[in-house]
Design a protein around this motif. Sequence first.
Motif, PDB file in Angstrom:
ATOM      1  N   LEU A   1      17.407  45.884 104.549  1.00  0.00           N
ATOM      2  CA  LEU A   1      18.363  45.277 103.634  1.00  0.00           C
ATOM      3  C   LEU A   1      17.864  43.914 103.165  1.00  0.00           C
ATOM      4  CD1 LEU A   1      21.735  46.182 105.397  1.00  0.00           C
ATOM      5  CD2 LEU A   1      20.782  47.204 103.319  1.00  0.00           C
ATOM      6  N   ALA A   2      17.229  43.187 104.056  1.00  0.00           N
ATOM      7  CA  ALA A   2      16.686  41.881 103.689  1.00  0.00           C
ATOM      8  C   ALA A   2      15.592  42.031 102.642  1.00  0.00           C
ATOM      9  CB  ALA A   2      16.135  41.178 104.923  1.00  0.00           C
ATOM     10  N   LEU A   3      14.739  43.070 102.784  1.00  0.00           N
ATOM     11  CA  LEU A   3      13.670  43.311 101.808  1.00  0.00           C
ATOM     12  C   LEU A   3      14.244  43.673 100.444  1.00  0.00           C
ATOM     13  CD1 LEU A   3      10.727  43.650 101.056  1.00  0.00           C
ATOM     14  CD2 LEU A   3      10.816  46.001 101.957  1.00  0.00           C
ATOM     15  N   ALA A   4      15.263  44.538 100.404  1.00  0.00           N
ATOM     16  CA  ALA A   4      15.909  44.899  99.131  1.00  0.00           C
ATOM     17  C   ALA A   4      16.523  43.668  98.474  1.00  0.00           C
ATOM     18  CB  ALA A   4      16.972  45.969  99.365  1.00  0.00           C
ATOM     19  N   THR A   5      17.091  42.791  99.293  1.00  0.00           N
ATOM     20  CA  THR A   5      17.728  41.578  98.767  1.00  0.00           C
ATOM     21  C   THR A   5      16.702  40.624  98.180  1.00  0.00           C
ATOM     22  OG1 THR A   5      19.485  41.785 100.420  1.00  0.00           O
ATOM     23  CG2 THR A   5      19.230  39.642  99.342  1.00  0.00           C
ATOM     24  N   VAL A   6      15.593  40.420  98.876  1.00  0.00           N
ATOM     25  CA  VAL A   6      14.583  39.493  98.389  1.00  0.00           C
ATOM     26  C   VAL A   6      13.892  40.056  97.139  1.00  0.00           C
ATOM     27  CG1 VAL A   6      12.464  40.195  99.608  1.00  0.00           C
ATOM     28  CG2 VAL A   6      12.952  37.776  99.260  1.00  0.00           C
ATOM     29  N   THR A   7      13.801  41.373  97.047  1.00  0.00           N
ATOM     30  CA  THR A   7      13.233  41.994  95.842  1.00  0.00           C
ATOM     31  C   THR A   7      14.119  41.729  94.635  1.00  0.00           C
ATOM     32  OG1 THR A   7      12.217  43.754  97.165  1.00  0.00           O
ATOM     33  CG2 THR A   7      12.490  44.174  94.808  1.00  0.00           C
TER      34      THR A   7
ATOM     35  N   TYR B   1       9.515  33.825  96.212  1.00  0.00           N
ATOM     36  CA  TYR B   1       9.905  34.695  97.327  1.00  0.00           C
ATOM     37  C   TYR B   1       8.733  35.535  97.817  1.00  0.00           C
ATOM     38  CZ  TYR B   1      14.593  33.481  95.744  1.00  0.00           C
ATOM     39  OH  TYR B   1      15.724  32.788  95.387  1.00  0.00           O
ATOM     40  N   GLU B   2       7.548  35.273  97.314  1.00  0.00           N
ATOM     41  CA  GLU B   2       6.397  36.126  97.628  1.00  0.00           C
ATOM     42  C   GLU B   2       6.090  36.162  99.122  1.00  0.00           C
ATOM     43  OE1 GLU B   2       1.690  36.677  96.349  1.00  0.00           O
ATOM     44  OE2 GLU B   2       2.909  35.079  95.457  1.00  0.00           O
ATOM     45  N   GLN B   3       6.087  34.998  99.761  1.00  0.00           N
ATOM     46  CA  GLN B   3       5.758  34.935 101.193  1.00  0.00           C
ATOM     47  C   GLN B   3       6.789  35.690 102.035  1.00  0.00           C
ATOM     48  OE1 GLN B   3       5.103  30.961 102.567  1.00  0.00           O
ATOM     49  NE2 GLN B   3       4.546  31.558 104.645  1.00  0.00           N
TER      50      GLN B   3
ATOM     51  N   THR C   1       6.367  39.474 101.473  1.00  0.00           N
ATOM     52  CA  THR C   1       5.208  40.035 102.174  1.00  0.00           C
ATOM     53  C   THR C   1       5.511  40.219 103.658  1.00  0.00           C
ATOM     54  OG1 THR C   1       3.707  38.980 100.596  1.00  0.00           O
ATOM     55  CG2 THR C   1       2.774  39.670 102.701  1.00  0.00           C
ATOM     56  N   LEU C   2       6.147  39.207 104.272  1.00  0.00           N
ATOM     57  CA  LEU C   2       6.501  39.301 105.690  1.00  0.00           C
ATOM     58  C   LEU C   2       7.473  40.444 105.930  1.00  0.00           C
ATOM     59  CD1 LEU C   2       6.559  38.266 108.602  1.00  0.00           C
ATOM     60  CD2 LEU C   2       8.361  36.650 107.912  1.00  0.00           C
ATOM     61  N   LEU C   3       8.510  40.542 105.087  1.00  0.00           N
ATOM     62  CA  LEU C   3       9.519  41.599 105.269  1.00  0.00           C
ATOM     63  C   LEU C   3       8.922  42.986 105.042  1.00  0.00           C
ATOM     64  CD1 LEU C   3      12.560  39.865 103.535  1.00  0.00           C
ATOM     65  CD2 LEU C   3      12.371  40.458 105.959  1.00  0.00           C
ATOM     66  N   GLU C   4       8.029  43.086 104.073  1.00  0.00           N
ATOM     67  CA  GLU C   4       7.372  44.378 103.841  1.00  0.00           C
ATOM     68  C   GLU C   4       6.559  44.786 105.070  1.00  0.00           C
ATOM     69  OE1 GLU C   4       6.723  44.426  98.988  1.00  0.00           O
ATOM     70  OE2 GLU C   4       5.171  43.569 100.273  1.00  0.00           O
ATOM     71  N   ASN C   5       5.886  43.822 105.699  1.00  0.00           N
ATOM     72  CA  ASN C   5       5.097  44.103 106.897  1.00  0.00           C
ATOM     73  C   ASN C   5       5.989  44.518 108.053  1.00  0.00           C
ATOM     74  OD1 ASN C   5       2.757  44.296 108.419  1.00  0.00           O
ATOM     75  ND2 ASN C   5       2.800  42.149 109.056  1.00  0.00           N
ATOM     76  N   ILE C   6       7.097  43.782 108.225  1.00  0.00           N
ATOM     77  CA  ILE C   6       8.033  44.114 109.306  1.00  0.00           C
ATOM     78  C   ILE C   6       8.608  45.509 109.109  1.00  0.00           C
ATOM     79  CG2 ILE C   6      10.248  43.522 110.362  1.00  0.00           C
ATOM     80  CD1 ILE C   6       9.647  40.581 109.752  1.00  0.00           C
ATOM     81  N   VAL C   7       9.072  45.807 107.876  1.00  0.00           N
ATOM     82  CA  VAL C   7       9.681  47.111 107.600  1.00  0.00           C
ATOM     83  C   VAL C   7       8.665  48.228 107.782  1.00  0.00           C
ATOM     84  CG1 VAL C   7      10.650  48.541 105.744  1.00  0.00           C
ATOM     85  CG2 VAL C   7      11.450  46.202 106.054  1.00  0.00           C
ATOM     86  N   SER C   8       7.434  47.982 107.311  1.00  0.00           N
ATOM     87  CA  SER C   8       6.392  49.008 107.443  1.00  0.00           C
ATOM     88  C   SER C   8       6.069  49.288 108.909  1.00  0.00           C
ATOM     89  CB  SER C   8       5.133  48.550 106.698  1.00  0.00           C
ATOM     90  OG  SER C   8       4.091  49.475 106.893  1.00  0.00           O
ATOM     91  N   LEU C   9       5.873  48.245 109.706  1.00  0.00           N
ATOM     92  CA  LEU C   9       5.554  48.430 111.124  1.00  0.00           C
ATOM     93  C   LEU C   9       6.737  49.017 111.886  1.00  0.00           C
ATOM     94  CD1 LEU C   9       3.507  45.190 111.893  1.00  0.00           C
ATOM     95  CD2 LEU C   9       2.645  47.512 111.575  1.00  0.00           C
ATOM     96  N   SER C  10       7.957  48.616 111.510  1.00  0.00           N
ATOM     97  CA  SER C  10       9.147  49.170 112.164  1.00  0.00           C
ATOM     98  C   SER C  10       9.260  50.654 111.889  1.00  0.00           C
ATOM     99  CB  SER C  10      10.404  48.446 111.674  1.00  0.00           C
ATOM    100  OG  SER C  10      10.373  47.084 112.032  1.00  0.00           O
TER     101      SER C  10
END
Length: 441
Positions: free
Chosen positions: A284-290, A301-303, A306-315
């Motif tokens: 939800l945080a990634l959708a919001t920042v997008t 919001y790029e940094q 990128t962090l949220l995309e990494n977290i979501v991908s690894l999760s």
Amino acid sequence: MTKNAVRSALLATTVAVVSIGFAEEILWCSGAMSDTPLCVEFRGALNDRSKAIEIYGELSSVSKAPWSNQQFIVAKNIFEEANLRFDDEYFGQSSQLYREAVSLFDVLRTDLNAAIASANLILKTVTETKNFVAAIAATQRLEGWDQGDFSQERSLVQSMIRDEERINKARRLIADNNYEKAKAELSQLETSLYDEDSQLLTKTLKTISRKRKVSRLIRDGLQAIDEKNYESAKVFLLGAKQLAPASTTVLSNLRFIGEIEKSIEVEGLKRALDAYKSAQQFKLALATVTRLETIDQTSTYEQQKTLLENIVSLSSTLENLDQQMTSLSSVKLRKACARFIATVDSTDLTKFGINFQSKYEQFKGRYQTLSTKVSVTLRSDGKSSIILRPGGKLNKFKEITLKVYPGNYQLIARCSGVKEKIVDVLVKENAQGRTEYIACL
């Protein structure tokens, strides 16, 4: 009695008088005497008298004649003098007088025909000239000149007169801002004479109505803006935009509302982003920042993205591998888990949240347990070909010791002419020294 009937009566009376009064002369002038000068003169007088009587009867029945009364009296006096001379048997003189009267009557009849043509032309062109008074008078004259019944034409002209009054009244009402009454007047038009005027006035009324509606919507929209009721203001102004798409007032205020709405949305999304990150709801945080990246050009919001995309991908990868890792007997799964662990171990997990870290530690511990091989002793009859799945062919043997990863396996024994035998084997963690027997028979 009609005018035609009057004419017929006059002619019949004349013929009767001639027949009675001059029966002897008619009889005398028959046979061999017919060519005598007296008889020739008599017949000529009769013929001229008949023409004079006919045209006199035609003109005497005309009411509201287009000629002067004096003209008709002169011709009538000559006609009556001719009658006297005829009665006194001065046939030659009467014949001359009859012809003179007919000549004068012909002039009057020509004037009548010209007047009839003129009246018909007035009626024919009334829709162009709009000379309604003359047209009404023309219908009355034509009826007086025995040209038929013109009541229908007269009624139509009277309708045109009423329509002219309605059009003029509608114009006055529009000028006085009394639009509903103007519309009512236009709805009562009886003829098509003023269709073009009616269409123009109707168009004017529609334009006025549209402008008034636009003004009302703008007023309500601006009031809603003052009250900070931006949702209602937007509804009012969008309604005004449909009617007046080029209105600068409407467009500028819609832009203002858009900026306000965007500002409100940005603030709401920022609060939601903080809440999602605190709750470790990283999808939800990634959708919001997008979304924030799309609408808010005042921040970067790029940094975070990128962090949220990494977290979501690894999760997501962690969840997927964890569901599959009931055993590490699959080489493909072992390699995937090993790569994942190497990736995560090289990543700073401090921003991933305790939920991810806890799940990862459990996953890694489970992996380490399942990746410790267990000794298993297999026995057979030395005649059966043995296959281990997953694993491979073990061929024929009587006893063999293998080191395998904990998990589910199948031992398959194959012999020629005999149905293969399958034994399911569950190898548990830390279960060292397990023995299994497998043979075709």
